[in-house]
Design an enzyme around this catalytic site. Structure first.
Site, PDB file in Angstrom:
ATOM      1  N   GLU A   9       0.834  -1.205   0.000  1.00  0.00           N
ATOM      2  CA  GLU A   9       0.000   0.000   0.000  1.00  0.00           C
ATOM      3  C   GLU A   9       0.871   1.257   0.000  1.00  0.00           C
ATOM      4  O   GLU A   9       1.854   1.349   0.724  1.00  0.00           O
ATOM      5  CB  GLU A   9      -0.866  -0.033   1.260  1.00  0.00           C
ATOM      6  CG  GLU A   9      -1.680   1.215   1.550  1.00  0.00           C
ATOM      7  CD  GLU A   9      -2.301   1.183   2.934  1.00  0.00           C
ATOM      8  OE1 GLU A   9      -3.212   1.991   3.181  1.00  0.00           O
ATOM      9  OE2 GLU A   9      -1.871   0.346   3.768  1.00  0.00           O
ATOM     10  N   TRP A  10       0.496   2.215  -0.830  1.00  0.00           N
ATOM     11  CA  TRP A  10       1.142   3.531  -0.786  1.00  0.00           C
ATOM     12  C   TRP A  10       0.442   4.390   0.265  1.00  0.00           C
ATOM     13  O   TRP A  10      -0.782   4.495   0.271  1.00  0.00           O
ATOM     14  CB  TRP A  10       1.074   4.230  -2.141  1.00  0.00           C
ATOM     15  CG  TRP A  10       1.605   5.643  -2.079  1.00  0.00           C
ATOM     16  CD1 TRP A  10       0.904   6.784  -1.804  1.00  0.00           C
ATOM     17  CD2 TRP A  10       2.963   6.035  -2.247  1.00  0.00           C
ATOM     18  NE1 TRP A  10       1.736   7.874  -1.795  1.00  0.00           N
ATOM     19  CE2 TRP A  10       3.016   7.449  -2.058  1.00  0.00           C
ATOM     20  CE3 TRP A  10       4.142   5.360  -2.529  1.00  0.00           C
ATOM     21  CZ2 TRP A  10       4.198   8.177  -2.166  1.00  0.00           C
ATOM     22  CZ3 TRP A  10       5.332   6.076  -2.638  1.00  0.00           C
ATOM     23  CH2 TRP A  10       5.345   7.460  -2.454  1.00  0.00           C
ATOM     24  N   ASP A  50      13.385  -2.435  14.246  1.00  0.00           N
ATOM     25  CA  ASP A  50      14.318  -1.409  13.742  1.00  0.00           C
ATOM     26  C   ASP A  50      13.669  -0.038  13.920  1.00  0.00           C
ATOM     27  O   ASP A  50      13.554   0.747  12.991  1.00  0.00           O
ATOM     28  CB  ASP A  50      14.640  -1.678  12.277  1.00  0.00           C
ATOM     29  CG  ASP A  50      15.839  -0.877  11.780  1.00  0.00           C
ATOM     30  OD1 ASP A  50      16.562  -0.296  12.613  1.00  0.00           O
ATOM     31  OD2 ASP A  50      16.061  -0.837  10.547  1.00  0.00           O
TER      32      ASP A  50
END
Length: 294
Positions: A97-98, A199
């Site tokens: 997904e953008w 991270d």
């Protein structure tokens, strides 16, 4: 990347999304130091596409699985929903997904979302697959003992890699002493195996158009939630309101300030292995301070 390769990726998107195949506009975007990245814009949706060598497909598959796991956390952070992965013309790809990302948003919601994500737990530490931390292989075998997991699969793994990269001598000697004494940091603290981003530095945190927090580029596994928070304080802290909101939901243990540097050491060793000498010297200083603490 030739047109045939893009056509195959667009066909994979159509099959995975249920939309009719359609040409998409490709726009190069920042994808970090490891991957090439593009925004694909079509008539009904936009997608974020990462590209790498064909033999790195496993890395994209692990990232997609990590994003899916994070997305399952009730009232957790928003993440880009993975769509499909594969290989086209000797290039591996991941499509997700953008999301239009913004640097500022609801920092209180960020703290709450992190705490809710960490509240998702497993019966053991690790994960059902390996993944990467930056460009480094991160091993995640299931372990019942957190000290053993962190000693063998985080600290000693990075120390061994550092040895092979030419960082021997004092770093190895002192690092091994720390590994042997690791249990002292957990004498009265046993963490839950929490769902971690893995991270969680400020460059992997943003907000969507509504101000809701978004996390991306995970190195996901189940481990001590303190390790996520420690990473978030290593390369530029999150806004203070995020930490206050987190602790309002799930207060930290009193020993966190000491263990914070222990968890940050993993990432500094990884940076030494990726980027070289100055980080190795920083790791030596951290080890010295940690040995004084125990």
């Amino acid at each position: 990347m030739n047109d045939d390769c893009w056509a195959r990726i667009e066909q994979a998107i159509a099959e995975a999304s249920g939309h009719a195949p359609a040409p998409m506009r490709r726009t190069p975007v920042g994808g970090g130091d490891i991957n090439a990245a593009y925004r694909l814009g079509g008539p009904t949706a936009r997608w974020f596409v990462k590209l790498n060598r064909a033999d790195r497909l496993w890395m994209f598959e692990a990232e997609a699985a990590g994003l899916a796991a994070m997305a399952s956390a009730a009232e957790g952070p928003r993440v880009p929903r993975p769509l499909t992965t594969g290989v086209a013309a000797n290039r591996s790809y991941a499509v997700m997904e953008w999301i239009d990302l913004h640097p500022r948003g609801d920092t209180t919601a960020l703290g709450h979302a992190l705490a809710n994500m960490h509240a998702v737990t497993a019966n053991q530490y690790g994960w059902d697959r390996d993944n990467t931390i930056g460009d480094t292989h991160q091993v995640n075998p299931w372990e019942r003992d957190w000290v053993a997991f962190y000693r063998e699969h985080r600290l000693r793994f990075q120390l061994d890699l550092a040895r092979r990269n030419g960082f021997g001598g004092r770093l190895q000697d002192r690092g091994e002493v720390l590994a042997e004494r690791l249990g002292a940091f957990f004498s009265d603290y046993t963490p839950l195996p929490s769902l971690l981003h893995g991270d969680l530095w400020s460059g992997n945190v943003a907000f969507d158009g509504s101000g809701a927090p978004v996390l991306y580029d995970p190195a996901m596994y189940f481990g001590d939630r303190e390790s996520d928070l420690a990473m978030s304080e290593l390369f530029g802290r999150l806004p203070a309101a995020a930490y206050s909101a987190y602790e309002a939901v799930w207060p930290l243990d009193a020993g966190y300030p000491v263990r914070r540097e222990l968890y940050q050491l993993y990432h500094i060793l990884n940076h030494a292995n990726l980027f070289g000498g100055p980080y190795a010297r920083e790791a030596e200083g951290m080890i010295d301070r940690l040995l004084v603490a125990v």
